[in-house]
Design a protein around this motif. Structure first.
Motif, PDB file in Angstrom:
ATOM      1  N   ARG A 197       0.184  -6.093  59.264  1.00 46.89           N
ATOM      2  CA  ARG A 197      -0.517  -5.130  58.407  1.00 46.89           C
ATOM      3  C   ARG A 197      -0.550  -5.582  56.954  1.00 46.89           C
ATOM      4  O   ARG A 197      -1.546  -5.363  56.247  1.00 46.89           O
ATOM      5  CB  ARG A 197       0.132  -3.749  58.533  1.00 46.89           C
ATOM      6  N   GLN A 237      -1.117   2.002  53.586  1.00 48.54           N
ATOM      7  CA  GLN A 237      -0.427   0.771  53.188  1.00 48.54           C
ATOM      8  C   GLN A 237      -0.187   0.690  51.686  1.00 48.54           C
ATOM      9  O   GLN A 237       0.810   0.109  51.247  1.00 48.54           O
ATOM     10  CB  GLN A 237      -1.246  -0.454  53.626  1.00 48.54           C
ATOM     11  N   GLU A 250       4.474  -4.787  60.725  1.00 54.59           N
ATOM     12  CA  GLU A 250       4.304  -4.689  59.277  1.00 54.59           C
ATOM     13  C   GLU A 250       3.858  -6.024  58.681  1.00 54.59           C
ATOM     14  O   GLU A 250       3.060  -6.047  57.740  1.00 54.59           O
ATOM     15  CB  GLU A 250       5.613  -4.244  58.622  1.00 54.59           C
ATOM     16  N   LEU A 272      11.365  -7.296  57.963  1.00 56.21           N
ATOM     17  CA  LEU A 272      10.214  -6.461  58.280  1.00 56.21           C
ATOM     18  C   LEU A 272      10.004  -6.409  59.786  1.00 56.21           C
ATOM     19  O   LEU A 272      10.386  -7.331  60.512  1.00 56.21           O
ATOM     20  CB  LEU A 272       8.933  -7.008  57.632  1.00 56.21           C
TER      21      LEU A 272
END
Length: 293
Positions: free
Chosen positions: A236, A276, A233, A229
Motif C-alpha cells: 500500500r 493512507q 502495508e 511493517l
C-alpha cells in the motif's frame, strides 16, 4: 493518452544514444538541461554530489536543503525536482541498471549499499570533511576518465564508482556502520522488486507470496522482522507513493489517476488515499501547489 510525469533515459540526455554511463560536472549538466527543474523521473541510477551552492532538492515529496559536501543517490523511478538559489558546483553521474551487470559476479551487489535501496531518508548524505576530500578526488578522476578514449575506460569508471560507494558505506554519518543491524534478506529484496514491477496489478500479499513460492505468513513475518511493517502495508505504501507522484502532475484528473492505478473507480481510490495519508487526493494536490508558490 494519459499524461504522466516525464521519464528520461540516459540516451535522451547524452549525445551517445547507446550510453550506459554519463559523468559530468554539475554546472555543465544544469546549463545543458535547464528544463529539468520540473518534477521528472529517470530510468537509471542518478547520483549528484554538491560541492558548493544553495537551494532545495525534493525527492518523492521529501524536501532537503542543499549543502556543500552533500551527496544524493536516486534509484530508477524516483521523482525529483530542484530549486537552486545560488550557482551550483559539483558532479553528476547517471548509470543504467545494466552498467555493472557484466562486471560483477553478484548481480545484486548494488543492493548491499544502504543508500541505493530507494529509501529517500537514507539516500541523502552529508559527508564528513575527511571523507569529502577523498570522494571529491575520486569524482575528479571520474570526469577525467569519462573524457578519455582508453579501451578499458568504462571498467575504470566502474572501479572508481565502487570506490566511492564503499567509502560512503564505511562512513555513515561519520561513524562506522552498525554491524548489529540485520543484513538484507534476499527473499524480502525479491518481494520489493516484484512490488516495483507489479504494484498496479497485484495488490494482495498472497499474490506475491505465490510468486515467491512461500506462504503469506512467512512473507508477513519477514516484513515485520526487517521493515517493521505488515506485507500488505509495504504494498500500500508503494501504491500511495505512485499516487502522490501522479497527483503533482496537473495534466491528470483524479479519475484518470484512479484508472491508471487500476482502481475500480474514483471513489474507491479516494477512500484508499485518504486512509493512507489522512487527506483526500484533491487536498494533497492543493497542498503541493501551495508549497511550490
Amino acid at each position: 493518452m494519459l499524461k504522466t510525469i516525464p521519464k528520461f533515459d540516459i540516451c535522451t540526455l547524452s549525445e551517445n544514444k547507446e550510453e550506459h554511463i554519463m559523468v559530468s560536472r554539475f554546472a555543465d549538466y544544469l546549463l545543458e538541461h535547464q528544463n529539468l527543474v520540473f518534477p521528472h523521473r529517470h530510468s537509471f541510477y542518478h547520483l549528484v554530489y554538491f560541492t558548493a551552492g544553495a537551494g532545495s532538492h525534493t525527492i518523492d515529496f521529501n524536501n532537503f536543503e542543499v549543502q556543500s559536501d552533500q551527496i544524493y543517490f536516486m534509484v530508477p523511478g524516483q521523482v525529483h525536482e530542484w530549486n537552486f538559489t545560488e550557482t551550483m558546483s559539483g558532479y553528476l553521474v547517471n548509470f543504467s541498471q545494466d552498467f555493472f551487470q557484466s562486471f560483477l559476479l553478484r548481480p545484486a551487489y548494488l543492493d548491499s549499499f544502504y543508500f541505493l535501496n530507494g529509501v529517500t531518508e537514507q539516500s541523502v548524505i552529508n559527508l564528513p570533511e575527511e571523507v569529502a576530500f577523498k570522494v571529491k578526488l575520486l569524482f575528479e578522476d571520474l570526469v577525467v576518465q569519462s573524457g578519455s578514449e582508453h579501451l578499458m575506460r568504462e571498467d575504470l569508471i566502474r572501479v572508481i564508482l565502487i570506490q566511492i560507494f564503499i567509502r560512503i558505506q564505511q562512513t555513515k554519518n561519520g561513524v562506522e556502520p552498525d554491524r548489529s543491524l540485520p543484513q538484507p534478506n534476499l527473499t524480502l529484496k525479491n518481494f520489493q522488486k516484484l512490488i516495483e514491477k507489479n504494484f498496479m496489478h497485484l495488490k494482495q500479499p498472497g499474490q506475491y507470496a505465490d510468486l515467491l513460492a512461500i506462504t503469506p505468513n512467512h512473507l508477513n513475518a519477514l516484513c515485520k522482522e526487517h521493515l517493521g511493517l505488515q506485507a500488505g502495508e509495504v504494498i500500500r505504501l508503494r501504491i500511495t507513493l505512485e499516487a502522490k507522484r501522479l497527483l503533482v502532475n496537473m495534466g491528470l484528473s483524479i479519475s484518470e489517476i484512479a484508472f491508471q492505478l487500476k482502481f475500480e473507480d474514483k471513489s474507491y481510490f479516494t477512500k484508499f488515499f485518504k486512509k493512507q495519508t489522512g487527506m483526500p487526493p484533491e487536498v494533497f494536490r492543493k497542498k503541493m501547489i501551495t508549497q511550490r508558490q
